[in-house]
Design a protein around this motif. Structure first.
Motif, mmCIF file in Angstrom:
data_model
loop_
_atom_site.group_PDB
_atom_site.id
_atom_site.type_symbol
_atom_site.label_atom_id
_atom_site.label_comp_id
_atom_site.label_asym_id
_atom_site.label_seq_id
_atom_site.Cartn_x
_atom_site.Cartn_y
_atom_site.Cartn_z
ATOM 1 N N GLN A 1 -31.277 76.788 51.641
ATOM 2 C CA GLN A 1 -30.542 75.589 52.048
ATOM 3 C C GLN A 1 -29.647 75.081 50.916
ATOM 4 O O GLN A 1 -28.523 74.628 51.143
ATOM 5 N N ILE A 2 -30.135 75.155 49.700
ATOM 6 C CA ILE A 2 -29.323 74.721 48.558
ATOM 7 C C ILE A 2 -28.080 75.602 48.434
ATOM 8 O O ILE A 2 -26.964 75.124 48.206
ATOM 9 N N VAL A 3 -28.266 76.913 48.597
ATOM 10 C CA VAL A 3 -27.132 77.849 48.511
ATOM 11 C C VAL A 3 -26.099 77.550 49.602
ATOM 12 O O VAL A 3 -24.887 77.582 49.371
ATOM 13 N N GLU A 4 -26.567 77.237 50.809
ATOM 14 C CA GLU A 4 -25.647 76.969 51.913
ATOM 15 C C GLU A 4 -24.817 75.709 51.667
ATOM 16 O O GLU A 4 -23.733 75.552 52.201
ATOM 17 N N LEU A 5 -25.351 74.768 50.854
ATOM 18 C CA LEU A 5 -24.598 73.548 50.552
ATOM 19 C C LEU A 5 -23.517 73.774 49.493
ATOM 20 O O LEU A 5 -22.645 72.932 49.309
ATOM 21 N N SER A 6 -23.561 74.894 48.796
ATOM 22 C CA SER A 6 -22.578 75.165 47.731
ATOM 23 C C SER A 6 -21.187 75.369 48.330
ATOM 24 O O SER A 6 -21.027 76.006 49.381
ATOM 25 N N GLU A 7 -20.175 74.820 47.671
ATOM 26 C CA GLU A 7 -18.785 75.020 48.112
ATOM 27 C C GLU A 7 -18.210 76.331 47.580
ATOM 28 O O GLU A 7 -17.067 76.675 47.889
#
Length: 437
Positions: free
Chosen positions: A6-12
């Motif tokens: 989930q943290i990776v998916e939030l990365s721009e």
């Protein structure tokens, strides 16, 4: 692991997981969007090194080797995205561990295309503006002096103008317009100062700034002289009414010139519309003459009205101006630049697969200048490629022209040879039927 996913998916940024062989096994959604991939399979299962140009693959191999040794590495390089556009990337690479054992590689890529383009354009356009700043400042100072003189004259003549209330009001309106004209000149200077922040506008606006401000100064001078004559006469007969008409026309021309300069300096979103090429060329003819200057003949033949091409008007106008400025730089005194419009049809059996069959409108810019070799023609659309001396060309103008035409679904044809001039033909899909309204 779900939490870290989930943290990776939030990365721009574009975050990719590679296996020990350098194959892409996972990528976040924002990474697919940045790469402009049509589907996940465009990235997944492919060797990461194969996504980069040959000249860059040694950097990729070095970064992968460092990660497999447990080290971090990084580099900056350019590569084509999923839509075939060249983009700049800043890449950080590191090992992916599980219980201390390296099980893969993590690669994080940030798109720095806009940053790099803005920095390059700022260097070039900043140097061009500095060279013209003193001249533009002197012109603006002269305009301010004439404005102060006009205000003093109006105050001294107030007692005579009170004899006819209508005449007094008319002159007050003209005085206000002259004041606005001065504001237009200041706005022109401020617009030039913002050029460096708008790289896609290219170097054309900076090169035209001094000429535009000079013409604006002439228009305001004509208005000031005409009003001075009216005030000196002490009456408003038919002759003086004509002089006021001249002043009004001159002020309107000055305002239109300033608004066109400010419009070129603004940042416009891409908004395609049905554009009639012949009418657009006719409207831009005064600006094109200003760009070409003295000694080189400019022939504008807009042709018949053959509506229309679906394209962003501002983008196409900047493309035309860039082509004319490039043609001017390739010419010497006595040469000729020609701007024409027309149409052509690409048949269904066209051997060039990059051209979609159909009806196209054309916009051509040709010159009798020095021409280009085959080697130069093969590279003219590369970003930052230029044959001009350092400080005189950014290598952004022709790539912007090519991008504008491709974005509209068209293509560009170049015809040239050393010593035989050059011809750039922009072909844009023609809008048929109701869509042309």
């Amino acid at each position: 692991m779900d939490r870290y996913r989930q943290i990776v998916e939030l990365s721009e940024d574009c975050v990719k997981e590679l296996d020990l062989a350098g194959t892409v096994v996972a990528i976040n959604d924002n990474g697919l969007k940045l790469f402009r991939a049509q589907q996940p399979s465009d990235m997944l299962g492919r060797k990461w090194k194969a996504l980069w140009p040959l000249a860059t693959q040694s950097l990729v191999e070095h970064a992968l080797s460092a990660a497999l040794r447990g080290e971090k590495a990084g580099f900056e390089a350019s590569a084509l995205d999923g839509q075939g556009m060249l983009r700049d990337w800043r890449v950080r690479v590191g090992p992916l561990r599980d219980d201390g054992r390296i099980i893969g590689v993590l690669a994080v890529s940030s798109d720095v295309t806009a940053r790099n383009a803005a920095l390059a354009a700022a260097d070039v356009l900043g140097a061009a503006f500095d060279a013209k700043a003193d001249e533009a400042g002197a012109l603006l100072a002269n305009a301010a002096t004439r404005e102060a003189t006009l205000i003093n004259t109006l105050r001294e003549s107030q007692s005579r103008l009170l004899a006819t209330n209508l005449a007094y009001q008319e002159l007050e309106v003209r005085h206000f317009q002259v004041s606005q004209g001065r504001d237009f000149a200041v706005a022109a200077q401020r617009a030039a100062e913002l050029i460096a922040e708008h790289a896609q506008k290219g170097e054309a606006v900076g090169q035209l700034l001094a000429g535009v401000v000079h013409d604006l100064n002439n228009f305001l001078h004509s208005a000031t002289t005409a009003i001075d004559l009216v005030m000196a006469s002490g009456e408003l007969g038919p002759k003086n009414t004509g002089l006021l008409t001249v002043a009004e026309a001159a002020l309107e021309q000055g305002a239109e010139m300033s608004q066109r300069l400010i419009g070129f300096a603004r940042q416009h979103p891409y908004r395609p519309e049905a554009v009639e090429l012949a009418a657009m060329v006719t409207k831009m003819e005064p600006l094109l003459h200003q760009a070409v200057g003295q000694g080189i003949e400019l022939v504008v033949d807009p042709g018949d009205s053959t509506c229309c091409a679906m394209v962003d008007r501002n983008t196409l106008e900047r493309a035309l101006l860039n082509l004319v400025v490039n043609a001017r730089d390739a010419c010497t005194s006595g040469d000729t630049i020609r701007v024409t419009t027309g149409h052509r049809v690409v048949p269904g059996d066209d051997s060039c697969t990059a051209r979609v069959p159909g009806s196209y409108l054309t916009l051509c810019v040709s010159d009798t200048g020095c021409g280009m070799s085959e080697e130069v023609m093969a590279r003219v659309f590369e970003v930052y490629f230029t044959t001009k001396p350092p400080g005189e060309g950014s290598g952004l103008g022709l790539p912007q022209v090519h991008s504008a035409v491709r974005q509209a679904g068209g293509f560009v044809t170049i015809t040239s040879a050393p010593g035989e001039g050059a011809k750039f033909e922009l072909a844009l899909p023609r809008v048929m039927g109701e869509s042309a309204k």
